[in-house]
Design an enzyme around this catalytic site. Structure first.
Site, short mmCIF file in Angstrom:
data_model
loop_
_atom_site.label_atom_id
_atom_site.label_comp_id
_atom_site.label_asym_id
_atom_site.label_seq_id
_atom_site.Cartn_x
_atom_site.Cartn_y
_atom_site.Cartn_z
N ARG A 245 -0.44 -9.17 13.73
CA ARG A 245 -1.08 -8.19 12.83
C ARG A 245 -1.97 -8.87 11.80
O ARG A 245 -3.03 -8.38 11.45
CB ARG A 245 -0.02 -7.31 12.17
N ARG B 243 11.62 -5.84 5.00
CA ARG B 243 11.49 -4.40 5.26
C ARG B 243 12.05 -4.07 6.64
O ARG B 243 12.69 -3.04 6.83
CB ARG B 243 10.01 -4.02 5.18
N LYS C 289 0.83 -1.21 0.00
CA LYS C 289 0.00 0.00 0.00
C LYS C 289 0.86 1.26 0.00
O LYS C 289 0.58 2.20 -0.73
CB LYS C 289 -0.94 0.03 1.22
N ARG D 146 -9.61 0.59 9.05
CA ARG D 146 -9.14 -0.75 9.41
C ARG D 146 -10.16 -1.51 10.26
O ARG D 146 -9.89 -2.65 10.64
CB ARG D 146 -7.87 -0.60 10.23
N ARG E 98 11.57 -0.13 11.68
CA ARG E 98 10.26 -0.36 12.32
C ARG E 98 10.32 -1.62 13.15
O ARG E 98 10.46 -2.72 12.62
CB ARG E 98 9.18 -0.49 11.24
P1 ADP Z 1 1.16 -2.12 7.99
O1 ADP Z 1 0.00 -2.01 7.07
O2 ADP Z 1 2.42 -2.53 7.32
O3 ADP Z 1 0.84 -2.91 9.23
P2 ADP Z 1 0.84 0.65 8.90
O4 ADP Z 1 1.92 1.63 8.80
O5 ADP Z 1 -0.39 0.88 8.09
O6 ADP Z 1 1.54 -0.71 8.55
O7 ADP Z 1 0.37 0.48 10.43
C1 ADP Z 1 1.28 0.18 11.47
C2 ADP Z 1 0.52 0.00 12.78
O8 ADP Z 1 -0.14 1.26 13.13
C3 ADP Z 1 -0.60 -1.03 12.77
O9 ADP Z 1 -0.14 -2.34 13.05
C4 ADP Z 1 -1.55 -0.48 13.86
O10 ADP Z 1 -1.08 -0.82 15.16
C5 ADP Z 1 -1.42 1.03 13.72
N1 ADP Z 1 -2.47 1.59 12.82
C6 ADP Z 1 -2.26 2.15 11.59
N2 ADP Z 1 -3.43 2.54 11.04
C7 ADP Z 1 -4.39 2.21 11.93
C8 ADP Z 1 -5.82 2.34 11.95
N3 ADP Z 1 -6.49 2.86 10.90
N4 ADP Z 1 -6.49 1.89 13.05
C9 ADP Z 1 -5.85 1.35 14.08
N5 ADP Z 1 -4.51 1.20 14.15
C10 ADP Z 1 -3.79 1.62 13.08
#
Ligand code: ADP
Length: 195
Positions: free
Chosen positions: A146, A128, A14, A89, A134
């Protein structure tokens, strides 16, 4: 306004595709993951609270994320459209987003979902993690957590938009450019329907 959601599990590409899409279509990129990481870096109260959830592979509470999205809208009042990445999400986030956009007499034009197999996703995330700094990408147990959160809480968001006839699946394996082309054609089809 032309608003898109880029949907898919962690590691589905994404972030990579968002950067190319916002350039091509002149959209504002709204990545809740990036916004949360900025809050953590600046050590704000919101960031410190969010970090506890992120480090465990859990979702940050809906009200925190929705509040953050709402203030991002306030900062980008003249945007011609947003590309949502990593948001919504949960179904509650999707319903809140629909309402916030309705207030602007707007809505979501399309949801594009990147489909990638789980073993490929884990390999990409661990890879990554070697360079991204991260911590949620270096521990395989956090990565698996996750995915389980994704299948329980995030997958139902697909159904929410399927009911609105906005959901499109795109194959997320192959070259970055081939995936970008597939996304672009799905968007162009949608733009033609809307115009
Ligand atoms: P990835 O899709 O690789 O897991 P993101 O950068 O989108 O990475 O998100 C990293 C973390 O941030 C998630 O595992 C979650 O804990 C938190 N997070 C991100 N976006 C949301 C959201 N819309 N609602 C709740 N938690 C979120």
């Amino acid at each position: 306004m032309f608003n898109l959601i880029l949907f898919g599990p962690p590691g589905s590409g994404k972030g990579t595709q968002s950067e190319k899409l916002v350039d091509k279509y002149g959209l504002v990129h709204l990545s809740t993951g990036n916004l949360l990481r900025e809050e953590i870096k600046s050590e704000t109260p919101l960031g410190l609270e969010a970090k506890k959830f992120i480090d465990k592979g859990q979702l940050v509470p809906d009200e925190v994320v929705i509040g953050m999205v709402d203030s991002y809208f306030d900062k980008h009042k003249d945007a011609r459209g947003f590309l949502f990445d990593g948001f919504p999400r949960t179904v509650a986030q999707a319903e809140a987003l629909d309402k916030l956009l309705e207030l602007k007499k707007n809505g979501i034009a399309a949801v594009l979902a990147l489909e990638v197999g789980e073993e490929e996703l884990i390999a990409r995330l661990l890879n990554r993690g070697k360079t991204s700094g991260r911590s949620d990408d270096t521990d395989e147990a956090v990565i698996r957590k996750r995915f389980s959160v994704y299948s329980q809480e995030t997958s139902p968001v697909a159904e929410h938009y399927r009911k609105q006839d906005k959901f499109h699946s795109i194959k997320g394996e192959g070259s970055v450019d081939a995936i970008f082309d597939a996304l672009s054609s799905a968007i162009d089809d949608r733009l033609n329907v809307n115009s």
